[in-house]
Design a protein around this motif. Structure first.
Motif, short mmCIF file in Angstrom:
data_model
loop_
_atom_site.label_atom_id
_atom_site.label_comp_id
_atom_site.label_asym_id
_atom_site.label_seq_id
_atom_site.Cartn_x
_atom_site.Cartn_y
_atom_site.Cartn_z
N GLU A 1 0.85 -1.19 0.00
CA GLU A 1 0.00 0.00 0.00
C GLU A 1 0.88 1.23 0.00
O GLU A 1 1.92 1.26 0.67
N ALA B 1 -8.97 1.62 -5.43
CA ALA B 1 -7.67 2.11 -4.98
C ALA B 1 -7.47 3.53 -5.45
O ALA B 1 -8.07 3.98 -6.42
N ALA C 1 -9.02 -2.77 -4.34
CA ALA C 1 -8.41 -2.60 -3.02
C ALA C 1 -9.24 -3.32 -1.96
O ALA C 1 -10.47 -3.40 -2.07
N CYS D 1 -4.99 -2.91 1.62
CA CYS D 1 -4.04 -3.37 0.61
C CYS D 1 -4.59 -3.02 -0.77
O CYS D 1 -5.71 -3.40 -1.10
N GLN D 2 -3.78 -2.28 -1.56
CA GLN D 2 -4.29 -1.83 -2.85
C GLN D 2 -3.30 -1.96 -3.99
O GLN D 2 -3.64 -1.71 -5.15
N ASN E 1 -4.86 -8.76 -3.50
CA ASN E 1 -4.92 -7.82 -2.39
C ASN E 1 -5.55 -8.46 -1.15
O ASN E 1 -5.13 -8.20 -0.02
#
Length: 358
Positions: free
Chosen positions: A151, A229, A243, A257-258, A266
């Motif tokens: 990220e 994201a 994301a 998490c992206q 992700n």
């Protein structure tokens, strides 16, 4: 001494046993078992090899002492010279074995999950966060490790407000585990026109990737959301809900998490991150309940703890926890961190020895 020698003999016996097992065709044909035993053998090797060297030195010392009983003046002189050479070597080997026998942190072999945030200093703190990411990336590449960004929240002035990444490689966490805390930089910011030296900070968090550790997380305790994201990262950004954000309800821990190329990727990475965060939180609570801080730990690992200062005008790096200073800031920022990291590992070993001897 006798207890130590007995323990070393047991380790040598196991090492020789592993040598034979690794030549067994049934084990060679089982990749998982072969890798497991090979790893155990590799961990024992430095200790066993040092022990075998010590045994040779001890035998030479005993032989020299016997020669001292002779009536031959020349033989006695040779024996004295041998003892002068071997006695210091004997102590060096015993000191090395004392360090090698310290119980290893089982997480040392794990990958490292890291996060850097710009803190005090506004834009300059974010720029410094980017400098730290570059430093760690170069260090990892030089040591055969790989950095995977999970990220990144970029700053308009440069650097990152926040950047998360996983360091893949043998012993990644063992090398980087003392990086957690507040890193302070003293320099003239790129954003400062008057040329005044400013002090800014960025915080670093380092956790073991405990993917293989048995941690039970109830799926009902997780909230999993997908979203689009933002920021740099490729054509998929802002076009799909790739994301993933996961929240562990009991602890309130959230990860995002992206940077993966798909929602599935992700999600897998986010699960690894949440597992590591929850593991660390539970471990911290266990330590608090026992009323103890992990023995030999350098500092608390808390983000707010000032651990290191990077002074650009004086080309100086100082680690405040161990009083270590090196006038090679330019080299350190290029990833040549070995001296700093080794000093921390040495201090940790000494602290553990002192703890065991209390």
């Amino acid at each position: 001494m006798d207890k130590m020698m007995s323990r070393l003999e047991g380790m040598e016996e196991r090492y020789l046993q592993l040598n034979e097992m690794l030549m067994d065709s049934s084990i060679v044909s089982d990749p998982k078992q072969f890798a497991k035993l090979g790893k155990e053998q590799a961990q024992l090797a430095p200790t066993v090899e040092t022990f075998q060297e010590l045994k040779k030195v001890l035998a030479s010392i005993e032989e020299a002492k016997m020669l001292l009983e002779e009536n031959d003046a020349e033989m006695i002189e040779m024996a004295k010279m041998e003892l002068e050479e071997k006695e210091p070597l004997r102590q060096q080997l015993l000191d090395r074995l004392e360090l090698l026998l310290i119980p290893r942190d089982p997480n040392d072999d794990c990958d490292a999950i890291m996060e850097i945030r710009g803190a005090a200093g506004g834009d300059e703190g974010n720029i410094f966060a980017g400098d730290l990411l570059r430093m760690y990336t170069k260090y990892c590449e030089a040591n055969g490790m790989r950095v995977e960004i999970t990220e990144a929240v970029e700053s308009e002035a440069g650097g990152f407000a926040q950047v998360g990444f996983i360091v893949h490689g043998d012993g990644a966490y063992g090398k980087l585990k003392f990086e957690s805390g507040a890193h302070r930089v003293q320099r003239v910011p790129k954003t400062e026109s008057a040329g005044r030296i400013h002090t800014s900070t960025a915080t670093v968090l380092c956790l073991p990737d405990v993917e293989d550790v048995e941690i039970e997380i109830d799926p009902n305790d997780l909230t999993i959301e997908t979203h689009r994201a933002s920021g740099a990262g490729g054509q998929h950004i802002n076009k799909t809900d790739s994301a993933v954000r996961i929240t562990h309800i009991p602890t309130g821990i959230t990860v995002n998490c992206q940077d993966g190329r798909s929602q599935i990727q992700n999600r897998e990475t986010a699960m690894r991150l949440i597992k590591a965060r929850v593991y660390d939180e539970y471990q911290r609570k266990i330590d608090e309940e026992k009323g103890e801080i992990r023995r030999g730990k350098i500092g608390t690992g808390d983000r707010s703890e000032k651990i290191r200062t990077y002074n650009y005008p004086q080309n100086r790096v100082t680690d405040h926890r161990i009083g270590f200073t090196i006038q090679q800031l330019d080299r350190v920022m290029e990833g040549k961190m070995d001296d700093v990291i080794q000093a921390l590992l040495d201090a940790d070993q000494k602290a553990k020895i002192a703890g065991e001897q209390e």
